[in-house]
Design a protein around this motif. Sequence first.
Motif, mmCIF file in Angstrom:
data_model
loop_
_atom_site.group_PDB
_atom_site.id
_atom_site.type_symbol
_atom_site.label_atom_id
_atom_site.label_comp_id
_atom_site.label_asym_id
_atom_site.label_seq_id
_atom_site.Cartn_x
_atom_site.Cartn_y
_atom_site.Cartn_z
ATOM 1 N N PHE A 129 0.733 35.083 30.650
ATOM 2 C CA PHE A 129 0.364 35.458 29.518
ATOM 3 C C PHE A 129 1.680 36.013 28.687
ATOM 4 N N PHE A 130 2.604 36.289 29.215
ATOM 5 C CA PHE A 130 3.870 37.095 28.546
ATOM 6 C C PHE A 130 4.783 35.926 28.092
ATOM 7 N N ALA A 131 4.819 34.905 28.967
ATOM 8 C CA ALA A 131 5.903 33.746 28.710
ATOM 9 C C ALA A 131 6.260 33.465 27.321
ATOM 10 N N PRO A 132 5.190 33.037 26.594
ATOM 11 C CA PRO A 132 5.555 32.833 25.106
ATOM 12 C C PRO A 132 5.975 33.692 24.244
ATOM 13 N N LEU A 133 5.749 34.864 24.584
ATOM 14 C CA LEU A 133 6.037 36.127 23.901
ATOM 15 C C LEU A 133 7.432 36.535 23.939
ATOM 16 N N PHE A 134 8.091 36.261 25.189
ATOM 17 C CA PHE A 134 9.363 36.779 25.454
ATOM 18 C C PHE A 134 10.153 35.197 25.870
ATOM 19 N N LYS A 135 9.908 34.201 24.754
ATOM 20 C CA LYS A 135 10.677 32.887 25.049
ATOM 21 C C LYS A 135 12.333 33.115 25.159
ATOM 22 N N GLY A 136 12.747 32.669 25.939
ATOM 23 C CA GLY A 136 14.321 32.458 26.102
ATOM 24 C C GLY A 136 14.777 33.848 26.884
ATOM 25 N N LEU A 137 14.135 34.750 27.428
ATOM 26 C CA LEU A 137 14.680 35.928 28.088
ATOM 27 C C LEU A 137 14.995 35.381 29.744
ATOM 28 N N TRP A 138 14.116 34.793 30.153
ATOM 29 C CA TRP A 138 14.482 34.431 31.786
ATOM 30 C C TRP A 138 14.637 32.933 32.075
ATOM 31 N N GLU A 139 14.208 32.292 31.309
ATOM 32 C CA GLU A 139 14.268 30.714 31.618
ATOM 33 C C GLU A 139 15.534 30.387 32.305
ATOM 34 N N GLY A 140 15.572 29.361 32.880
ATOM 35 C CA GLY A 140 16.738 28.907 33.596
ATOM 36 C C GLY A 140 17.657 29.758 34.281
ATOM 37 N N GLY A 187 22.356 33.468 22.019
ATOM 38 C CA GLY A 187 21.529 32.071 22.124
ATOM 39 C C GLY A 187 20.727 32.179 20.954
ATOM 40 N N THR A 188 20.231 30.927 20.448
ATOM 41 C CA THR A 188 19.281 30.987 19.466
ATOM 42 C C THR A 188 17.983 30.739 19.728
ATOM 43 N N GLU A 189 17.965 30.218 20.817
ATOM 44 C CA GLU A 189 16.315 29.671 21.282
ATOM 45 C C GLU A 189 15.781 30.948 21.942
ATOM 46 N N LYS A 190 15.541 31.997 21.166
ATOM 47 C CA LYS A 190 14.658 33.115 21.726
ATOM 48 C C LYS A 190 13.598 33.480 20.381
ATOM 49 N N ARG A 191 12.622 34.067 21.124
ATOM 50 C CA ARG A 191 11.706 34.845 20.130
ATOM 51 C C ARG A 191 12.332 35.601 19.046
ATOM 52 N N PHE A 192 13.207 36.406 19.517
ATOM 53 C CA PHE A 192 13.776 37.664 18.616
ATOM 54 C C PHE A 192 15.304 37.697 19.128
ATOM 55 N N MET A 193 16.170 38.206 18.405
ATOM 56 C CA MET A 193 17.470 38.434 18.571
ATOM 57 C C MET A 193 17.873 39.798 18.773
ATOM 58 N N PHE A 194 18.904 40.267 19.426
ATOM 59 C CA PHE A 194 19.387 41.452 19.847
ATOM 60 C C PHE A 194 20.581 41.951 18.814
ATOM 61 N N HIS A 195 20.552 41.414 17.757
ATOM 62 C CA HIS A 195 21.145 41.822 16.518
ATOM 63 C C HIS A 195 20.787 41.575 15.209
ATOM 64 N N ASP A 196 20.994 42.333 14.214
ATOM 65 C CA ASP A 196 20.466 42.154 12.991
ATOM 66 C C ASP A 196 21.733 41.484 11.904
ATOM 67 N N GLU A 197 21.040 40.885 10.715
ATOM 68 C CA GLU A 197 21.897 40.132 9.939
ATOM 69 C C GLU A 197 23.202 40.983 9.416
ATOM 70 N N GLU A 198 22.990 41.957 9.249
ATOM 71 C CA GLU A 198 23.979 42.962 8.844
ATOM 72 C C GLU A 198 25.399 42.784 9.742
ATOM 73 N N PHE A 199 25.051 42.839 11.146
ATOM 74 C CA PHE A 199 25.951 42.633 12.065
ATOM 75 C C PHE A 199 26.656 41.517 11.862
ATOM 76 N N LEU A 200 25.876 40.427 11.632
ATOM 77 C CA LEU A 200 26.721 39.045 11.582
ATOM 78 C C LEU A 200 27.362 38.887 10.413
ATOM 79 N N ARG A 201 26.968 39.488 9.097
ATOM 80 C CA ARG A 201 27.890 39.540 7.817
ATOM 81 C C ARG A 201 29.099 40.275 8.091
ATOM 82 N N THR A 202 28.880 41.464 8.742
ATOM 83 C CA THR A 202 30.184 42.212 9.214
ATOM 84 C C THR A 202 31.233 41.330 9.802
#
Length: 238
Positions: A129-140, A187-202
């Motif tokens: 049930f949780f697999a689609p919700l947390f895509k990209g965290l544990w695969e591979g 990694g870009t293939e995740k349901r959510f990122m561990f950063h915000d856009e402000e961090f990338l802009r900086t």
Amino acid sequence: MAEEYHVLFLCLPGFERGGVPKRWGYTFDELLDLMHFTIQQATRKEEQIFLVGHDWGSYVAHKYQNKFPEKVKKLVLVDVGMIKLHTASLEQMLFIAMYQSWFAISFLVSQLISRYVGHLMLLLFGLPFFAPLFKGLWEGTEVGDRMRRDDKVVLRCYPYFQLWKLLLTNTIVYPHFPTCPLLYLYGTEKRFMFHDEEFLRTIRSKKECKELGLQCGHWVGINEEQRTLQELRSFFSH
């Protein structure tokens, strides 16, 4: 890279295979002091290092650079950057809070009731049930299998407990942007990122820093091993 550099591989206390942390784990201040002691033992006093961290290692490495800036020549964070409550998306905060708080509660149960009950709670996150919700965290990776096999994994959830203890008591001190050159790989293939856009802009605004998104999940160094090594070599040599 061990042929090119003196590599010191650190893991959080209790995270080594078969390791068991002390009861209630370690605070982040304790982790930083232990890390600094180990690095000082392995290097000359004035010697600077290239510091690389992934997952919780990114968070700890980031705080280490903030606390001991004179020791870090360049910093590499892998898939965990900076994210602030007022700049994060609602989806980011919802999913991050959901799994981190559950891991923190599982750890708390392991300390107060039973390690096996805590481990059973942790295993609920392995349900389909949780697999689609947390895509990209544990695969591979072996993470999911190790979580099912090793009931001591729940004891290694102490960073989640320590983080939420700081959050709930409003005593958390967030890391500030590094004062040294920074490479951020994620990694870009995740349901959510561990950063915000402000961090990338900086990062983009500083010529000595670089960010790079790779087509993989959370485990960048495993799923994109060769590209990761290529980026590290380039960053260290310039």
